[in-house]
Design an enzyme around this catalytic site. Structure first.
Site, PDB file in Angstrom:
ATOM      1  N   LYS A  17      15.664  12.517 -17.462  1.00  0.00           N
ATOM      2  CA  LYS A  17      17.076  12.292 -17.144  1.00  0.00           C
ATOM      3  C   LYS A  17      17.259  12.062 -15.656  1.00  0.00           C
ATOM      4  O   LYS A  17      16.432  12.433 -14.812  1.00  0.00           O
ATOM      5  CB  LYS A  17      17.925  13.485 -17.606  1.00  0.00           C
ATOM      6  CG  LYS A  17      17.513  14.853 -17.051  1.00  0.00           C
ATOM      7  CD  LYS A  17      18.049  15.183 -15.686  1.00  0.00           C
ATOM      8  CE  LYS A  17      17.575  16.535 -15.184  1.00  0.00           C
ATOM      9  NZ  LYS A  17      17.959  16.778 -13.764  1.00  0.00           N
ATOM     10  N   ASP A 145      18.759  22.182 -18.907  1.00  0.00           N
ATOM     11  CA  ASP A 145      18.617  20.758 -19.196  1.00  0.00           C
ATOM     12  C   ASP A 145      18.077  20.480 -20.594  1.00  0.00           C
ATOM     13  O   ASP A 145      18.048  19.313 -21.020  1.00  0.00           O
ATOM     14  CB  ASP A 145      17.678  20.106 -18.175  1.00  0.00           C
ATOM     15  CG  ASP A 145      18.278  20.031 -16.776  1.00  0.00           C
ATOM     16  OD1 ASP A 145      19.513  20.116 -16.658  1.00  0.00           O
ATOM     17  OD2 ASP A 145      17.508  19.892 -15.810  1.00  0.00           O
TER      18      ASP A 145
END
Length: 311
Positions: A17, A145
């Protein structure tokens, strides 16, 4: 989802990401910070293959040096498998083989992607079939995350980053990533942020306790316009990362001099993410940075979250 009885391996893939926006709240009494972030999953991914076993083990290969990674019970992928087994009452184990392509300690969530892919692969291999909502609950226990690595796409994260809401994003964005030969510890970068704020307390506004993503970021993502997004890229962790590793500043300047719309440290760093106007611009930037002897890869976003490949 379950596997056939004769299946001997389940292959899952999860994305790295980029935080296209990251605002960090004030230091809380528990030593943590709330954040407001806009995540985008990108096409640099981790591949996890899960095999039946009596105990838990993990090994690594891939395009990056994995020699520093632990392979004992402290490894996040092992922790993910053990958590799923404990939660579901599964009594066996798993042998994990992970092909890594996301930088280690690079601010791109590679370890989180490993954990997300492991949860999905083991749930499928073992036939525990606990459902997406429960997988997301377990993911949040493993790290801020990890839930996003399961969902992918583009999303807003609040709280510790694990409270997700989808964000509309049109089209594809072209990213060029400059990978460092070293890592940065996320806790170390956050600690440096606190010191940075203390040092400059007279010059900057106090941090909000509950930060929010700027509306202009959401507008740029909805429009699918890289020029708009370049104007609003933001990372509160960039200043402390640059203080710890000043050479990252020169990399950002080099990329912007060679056509990047904008460059910034990704997450807690040290990966530097450059946003390009289009594919041709991304290719030209990749060539220029490679000529400067930087390790560079291209990626696009958004992409899907963790998914099974061989089912």
């Amino acid at each position: 989802m379950t596997v056939e009885a004769n299946s001997t391996v389940v292959h899952a893939r999860a994305p790295g990401k980029i935080n296209v926006f990251l605002k960090v709240g004030a230091l809380l009494d528990d030593g943590f910070h709330d954040v407001a972030t806009a995540y985008q999953a990108v096409s640099l991914s981790e591949d996890v293959r899960a095999y039946p076993a009596d105990d838990f083990s993990v090994s690594f290969a891939g395009t990056i040096d994995t020699s520093s990674l632990p392979t004992d019970a402290s490894n996040l992928a092992i922790r993910a498998a053990v958590l799923l087994a404990r939660t579901t009452g599964y009594r066996g184990g798993v042998r994990l083989e992970i092909d890594k392509h996301v930088p280690i300690a690079g601010g791109m969530g590679g370890g989180s992607a490993d954990a997300a892919a492991t949860l999905l692969a083991c749930d499928t291999l073992w036939g525990t079939d606990i459902g997406r909502d429960e997988l997301l609950t377990l993911a949040a226990e493993l790290g801020a995350d990890v839930p996003f690595a399961l969902t992918g796409g583009t999303a807003i994260g609040t709280g510790r980053g694990d409270q997700l809401s989808p964000a509309l994003a049109k089209g594809n964005f072209q990213w060029v990533l400059a990978l460092a030969e070293f890592g940065l510890s996320t806790p170390m970068v956050y600690s440096e942020l606190d010191r940075h704020r203390d040092r400059h307390a007279q010059d900057i506004f106090p941090a909000e306790v509950q930060p929010q993503v700027d509306a202009e970021v959401l507008q740029a993502l909805r429009a699918g316009d890289p020029h708009m997004l370049a104007e609003v890229l933001h990372n509160d962790l960039q200043a402390p990362a640059l203080h710890l590793e000043p050479g990252l500043g020169a990399i950002i300047e080099l990329g912007e001099e060679n056509g990047a719309l904008a460059g910034m440290v990704s997450g807690s760093g040290p990966t530097v993410a450059f946003l390009a106007a289009d594919l041709d611009s991304a290719l030209e930037l990749q060539i220029a940075l490679s000529a400067a002897r930087l390790t560079v890869v291209r990626a696009t976003g958004p992409v899907h979250g963790a998914r099974i490949i061989n089912q």
